[in-house]
Design a protein around this motif. Structure first.
Motif, PDB file in Angstrom:
ATOM      1  N   VAL A 163       0.583  -1.241  -0.096  1.00  0.00           N
ATOM      2  CA  VAL A 163      -0.044  -0.112  -0.076  1.00  0.00           C
ATOM      3  C   VAL A 163       0.784   1.200   0.050  1.00  0.00           C
ATOM      4  O   VAL A 163       0.511   2.411  -0.617  1.00  0.00           O
ATOM      5  CB  VAL A 163      -0.914  -0.124   1.326  1.00  0.00           C
ATOM      6  CG1 VAL A 163      -1.549   1.334   1.519  1.00  0.00           C
ATOM      7  CG2 VAL A 163      -1.829  -1.004   1.077  1.00  0.00           C
ATOM      8  N   LEU A 164       1.849   1.342   0.676  1.00  0.00           N
ATOM      9  CA  LEU A 164       2.912   2.510   0.807  1.00  0.00           C
ATOM     10  C   LEU A 164       3.244   2.682  -0.527  1.00  0.00           C
ATOM     11  O   LEU A 164       3.912   3.713  -0.776  1.00  0.00           O
ATOM     12  CB  LEU A 164       3.995   2.119   1.845  1.00  0.00           C
ATOM     13  CG  LEU A 164       3.829   2.639   3.291  1.00  0.00           C
ATOM     14  CD1 LEU A 164       4.985   2.292   4.140  1.00  0.00           C
ATOM     15  CD2 LEU A 164       3.315   3.965   3.354  1.00  0.00           C
ATOM     16  N   GLU A 165       3.734   1.786  -1.454  1.00  0.00           N
ATOM     17  CA  GLU A 165       4.273   1.949  -2.761  1.00  0.00           C
ATOM     18  C   GLU A 165       3.365   2.847  -3.705  1.00  0.00           C
ATOM     19  O   GLU A 165       3.773   3.300  -4.634  1.00  0.00           O
ATOM     20  CB  GLU A 165       4.754   0.758  -3.200  1.00  0.00           C
ATOM     21  CG  GLU A 165       5.765  -0.085  -2.765  1.00  0.00           C
ATOM     22  CD  GLU A 165       6.198  -1.540  -3.049  1.00  0.00           C
ATOM     23  OE1 GLU A 165       7.046  -2.186  -2.759  1.00  0.00           O
ATOM     24  OE2 GLU A 165       5.326  -1.810  -4.064  1.00  0.00           O
ATOM     25  N   GLU A 166       2.088   2.423  -3.126  1.00  0.00           N
ATOM     26  CA  GLU A 166       1.144   3.304  -4.038  1.00  0.00           C
ATOM     27  C   GLU A 166       0.748   4.698  -3.483  1.00  0.00           C
ATOM     28  O   GLU A 166      -0.313   5.391  -4.066  1.00  0.00           O
ATOM     29  CB  GLU A 166      -0.207   2.409  -4.180  1.00  0.00           C
ATOM     30  CG  GLU A 166       0.031   1.072  -4.783  1.00  0.00           C
ATOM     31  CD  GLU A 166       0.427   1.103  -6.203  1.00  0.00           C
ATOM     32  OE1 GLU A 166       0.336   2.291  -6.869  1.00  0.00           O
ATOM     33  OE2 GLU A 166       1.252   0.149  -6.663  1.00  0.00           O
ATOM     34  N   MET A 167       1.072   5.195  -2.398  1.00  0.00           N
ATOM     35  CA  MET A 167       0.935   6.381  -2.006  1.00  0.00           C
ATOM     36  C   MET A 167       1.670   7.560  -2.190  1.00  0.00           C
ATOM     37  O   MET A 167       3.001   7.358  -2.572  1.00  0.00           O
ATOM     38  CB  MET A 167       0.933   6.429  -0.420  1.00  0.00           C
ATOM     39  CG  MET A 167      -0.198   5.182   0.315  1.00  0.00           C
ATOM     40  SD  MET A 167      -0.775   5.242   2.104  1.00  0.00           S
ATOM     41  CE  MET A 167      -1.710   6.435   2.036  1.00  0.00           C
ATOM     42  N   PRO A 168       1.319   8.821  -2.084  1.00  0.00           N
ATOM     43  CA  PRO A 168       2.152   9.962  -2.208  1.00  0.00           C
ATOM     44  C   PRO A 168       2.987  10.062  -1.232  1.00  0.00           C
ATOM     45  O   PRO A 168       2.894   9.597  -0.293  1.00  0.00           O
ATOM     46  CB  PRO A 168       1.253  11.332  -2.424  1.00  0.00           C
ATOM     47  CG  PRO A 168      -0.251  10.442  -2.627  1.00  0.00           C
ATOM     48  CD  PRO A 168      -0.209   9.143  -1.889  1.00  0.00           C
ATOM     49  N   ASP A 169       4.202  10.742  -1.628  1.00  0.00           N
ATOM     50  CA  ASP A 169       5.364  11.086  -0.548  1.00  0.00           C
ATOM     51  C   ASP A 169       5.063  11.566   0.814  1.00  0.00           C
ATOM     52  O   ASP A 169       5.429  11.064   1.884  1.00  0.00           O
ATOM     53  CB  ASP A 169       6.249  12.018  -1.102  1.00  0.00           C
ATOM     54  CG  ASP A 169       7.010  11.598  -2.467  1.00  0.00           C
ATOM     55  OD1 ASP A 169       6.952  10.221  -2.706  1.00  0.00           O
ATOM     56  OD2 ASP A 169       7.890  12.225  -3.286  1.00  0.00           O
ATOM     57  N   ALA A 170       4.004  12.428   0.687  1.00  0.00           N
ATOM     58  CA  ALA A 170       3.650  13.326   2.249  1.00  0.00           C
ATOM     59  C   ALA A 170       2.931  11.961   2.954  1.00  0.00           C
ATOM     60  O   ALA A 170       3.137  12.142   4.342  1.00  0.00           O
ATOM     61  CB  ALA A 170       2.624  14.365   1.717  1.00  0.00           C
ATOM     62  N   PHE A 171       2.033  11.353   2.380  1.00  0.00           N
ATOM     63  CA  PHE A 171       1.443  10.278   3.245  1.00  0.00           C
ATOM     64  C   PHE A 171       2.466   9.031   3.674  1.00  0.00           C
ATOM     65  O   PHE A 171       2.375   8.516   4.718  1.00  0.00           O
ATOM     66  CB  PHE A 171       0.086   9.652   2.252  1.00  0.00           C
ATOM     67  CG  PHE A 171      -1.018  10.647   2.205  1.00  0.00           C
ATOM     68  CD1 PHE A 171      -2.021  10.570   3.193  1.00  0.00           C
ATOM     69  CD2 PHE A 171      -0.995  11.468   1.291  1.00  0.00           C
ATOM     70  CE1 PHE A 171      -2.883  11.295   3.337  1.00  0.00           C
ATOM     71  CE2 PHE A 171      -2.047  12.242   0.851  1.00  0.00           C
ATOM     72  CZ  PHE A 171      -3.116  12.126   2.096  1.00  0.00           C
ATOM     73  N   GLN A 172       3.311   8.777   2.579  1.00  0.00           N
ATOM     74  CA  GLN A 172       4.348   7.767   2.991  1.00  0.00           C
ATOM     75  C   GLN A 172       5.335   8.100   4.160  1.00  0.00           C
ATOM     76  O   GLN A 172       5.388   7.551   5.241  1.00  0.00           O
ATOM     77  CB  GLN A 172       5.218   7.429   1.849  1.00  0.00           C
ATOM     78  CG  GLN A 172       4.826   6.724   0.599  1.00  0.00           C
ATOM     79  CD  GLN A 172       5.658   6.683  -0.601  1.00  0.00           C
ATOM     80  OE1 GLN A 172       6.842   7.472  -0.489  1.00  0.00           O
ATOM     81  NE2 GLN A 172       5.608   5.669  -1.307  1.00  0.00           N
ATOM     82  N   ALA A 173       5.665   9.509   4.213  1.00  0.00           N
ATOM     83  CA  ALA A 173       6.420  10.213   5.361  1.00  0.00           C
ATOM     84  C   ALA A 173       5.516  10.226   6.752  1.00  0.00           C
ATOM     85  O   ALA A 173       6.127   9.734   7.761  1.00  0.00           O
ATOM     86  CB  ALA A 173       6.814  11.367   4.955  1.00  0.00           C
ATOM     87  N   GLU A 174       4.016  10.364   6.611  1.00  0.00           N
ATOM     88  CA  GLU A 174       3.502  10.295   7.599  1.00  0.00           C
ATOM     89  C   GLU A 174       3.360   9.155   8.434  1.00  0.00           C
ATOM     90  O   GLU A 174       3.520   8.849   9.625  1.00  0.00           O
ATOM     91  CB  GLU A 174       2.094  10.868   7.144  1.00  0.00           C
ATOM     92  CG  GLU A 174       1.123  10.896   8.373  1.00  0.00           C
ATOM     93  CD  GLU A 174      -0.243  11.086   7.885  1.00  0.00           C
ATOM     94  OE1 GLU A 174      -1.279   9.979   8.126  1.00  0.00           O
ATOM     95  OE2 GLU A 174      -0.921  12.108   7.283  1.00  0.00           O
ATOM     96  N   ILE A 175       3.045   8.043   7.374  1.00  0.00           N
ATOM     97  CA  ILE A 175       2.660   7.003   8.215  1.00  0.00           C
ATOM     98  C   ILE A 175       4.315   6.253   8.792  1.00  0.00           C
ATOM     99  O   ILE A 175       4.355   5.831   9.910  1.00  0.00           O
ATOM    100  CB  ILE A 175       2.202   5.805   7.131  1.00  0.00           C
ATOM    101  CG1 ILE A 175       0.817   6.407   6.819  1.00  0.00           C
ATOM    102  CG2 ILE A 175       2.322   4.384   7.654  1.00  0.00           C
ATOM    103  CD1 ILE A 175       0.295   5.655   5.636  1.00  0.00           C
ATOM    104  N   LEU A 176       5.420   6.396   7.872  1.00  0.00           N
ATOM    105  CA  LEU A 176       6.563   5.756   8.409  1.00  0.00           C
ATOM    106  C   LEU A 176       7.138   6.688   9.650  1.00  0.00           C
ATOM    107  O   LEU A 176       7.816   6.043  10.505  1.00  0.00           O
ATOM    108  CB  LEU A 176       7.606   5.898   7.478  1.00  0.00           C
ATOM    109  CG  LEU A 176       8.809   4.936   7.234  1.00  0.00           C
ATOM    110  CD1 LEU A 176       8.434   3.570   7.116  1.00  0.00           C
ATOM    111  CD2 LEU A 176       9.863   5.258   6.329  1.00  0.00           C
TER     112      LEU A 176
END
Length: 413
Positions: free
Chosen positions: A200-213
């Motif tokens: 799922v992370l691979e399909e998300m925009p950069d800002a959301f990836q950073a938020e989740i990580l």
């Protein structure tokens, strides 16, 4: 009609053309005593855009299909303050009922009255288990028999919402997560397995990836990065502060971290920066039967499964001397006992790590290919660039969050 039976079902116009899929039901939750009225449906249409379909435009609704009057307003759905999303906000809510019992909502039932207005009629609740992790009893109760649904999200878990999302493709799941509140999004993330979260992370925009990580425990964050494709993990880490990225790399498995570090050395819009280090590599004495068995692997992305890369030992990238490629169609045309080394193609000037995005795109277009090997000056295979990674760089920045502006405010019939 229980929502779990219809969420994810196709939505059709009167002539039988599919216009989207049902993703949620919009309710007007008034009080704990009054049954919520169904205002409409959230339908996912072209480009994973979510739009609102008023319930009055639904002519038929059952567990097999939903039929509309044929007209959808294509403006992106924006939830109003007075509206409640049944699946995203009420599933997994902790409620009380009966003589001091507590449980979790796992489904809602809706029904229509003679005027064709729809209301929530029943609530399916699972009692909290009392001993040894056993599941509690299930109850189907009327709306006014349950306390705790006409309040905020406190006490809400994620188990049953996840069940409604379980069969979504990673890109659709990522789109659904972006539409949730940050609090709800992180509740869902906490329940996902590492492999599913990586997809799922691979399909998300950069800002959301950073938020989740950023909210994951570092050890878990490293495990999730290890499950991602090395090129996607490198892109994600490249957008983080250097100190944070290095901390995560140190926590990853050394073999996974080495692949990611190598990719982070290349410029972003080059073959090296876009390639994956995990193509399907075989020795020249492998048979076509062995090659076909490898590309049947269900976890292998289609673009990587389209081609076998034939090399001298070692077969881990960077490999021994690169001998050429074998397209999967060629594998289907030859006897299973044929050696892959006998049918390789190697008549193209393959890209180097420093080859630009424009040159890589030209090669893919010129030779009608969906993937290309990336080799060094000594003809060792370093990785492969696939068409999906090239498109990620060719599309406008932030394209995952954008709608098709040509559709804005229009109608689909």
């Amino acid at each position: 009609m229980f929502l779990s039976r219809i969420v994810g079902q196709a939505v059709f116009d009167p002539v039988g053309d599919q216009v989207g899929k049902l993703r949620d039901v919009v309710l007007a939750v008034r009080t704990a005593r009054q049954r919520p009225r169904v205002l409409g449906l959230v339908v996912e249409i072209l480009g994973r855009r979510r739009v609102f379909l008023p319930i009055m435009r639904v002519t038929s609704m059952d567990s097999g299909q939903i039929i509309t009057t044929g007209v959808l307003n294509l403006r992106r759905f924006e939830q109003r303050r007075t509206e409640t999303l049944a699946v995203h906000e009420l599933f997994d809510r902790t409620v009380s009922f009966g003589e001091g019992l507590e449980g979790t909502v796992y489904d809602l039932a809706i029904e229509s009255d003679p005027r064709r207005d729809w209301y929530v009629s029943d609530v399916a609740v699972q009692e909290k288990g009392k001993r040894f992790g056993r599941r509690g009893a299930s109850h189907v109760l009327e709306w006014d028999e349950v306390s705790g649904l006409a309040q905020d999200e406190s006490g809400q878990g994620a188990t049953h919402l996840l069940a409604t999302m379980d069969e979504m493709r990673p890109a659709d799941f990522a789109s659904a997560l972006r539409d949730l509140t940050p609090k709800r999004r992180l509740e869902i993330v906490a329940e996902l397995g590492d492999e599913r979260l990586a997809d799922v992370l691979e399909e998300m925009p950069d800002a959301f990836q950073a938020e989740i990580l950023g909210v994951l425990d570092p050890d878990r964050g490293a495990d999730v990065l290890g499950e991602m494709n090395p090129d996607d993990a490198a892109d994600l880490l490249g957008g983080l502060p250097a100190k944070t990225a290095e901390q995560l790399l140190l926590l990853m498995e050394p073999e996974d971290a080495d692949d990611v570090r190598r990719l982070m050395e290349y410029e972003d819009r080059t073959a090296g920066g876009m390639m994956t280090t995990e193509p399907v590599v075989l020795l020249p004495d492998a048979t076509i039967a062995e090659a076909l068995a490898l590309i049947r692997e269900p976890e292998l992305p289609p673009a990587l499964a389209a081609m076998i890369y034939v090399c001298r030992p070692p077969v881990e990238t960077p490999t021994g001397r690169f001998l050429g490629v074998v397209h999967f169609q060629a594998l289907l045309r030859e006897p299973p006992s044929t050696l892959v080394g006998a049918i390789v193609d190697n008549d193209i000037d393959w890209p180097r790590p420093e080859t630009s995005l424009a040159q890589v795109s030209s090669l893919l277009a010129a030779y009608d290919m969906v993937a290309l090997p990336v080799v060094d000056e000594n003809q060792h295979l370093l990785g492969a660039v696939t068409i999906d990674d090239v498109l990620d760089h060719l599309l406008p920045e932030g394209w995952r969050e954008q709608d098709d502006t040509a559709l804005e405010g229009g109608l689909i019939r």
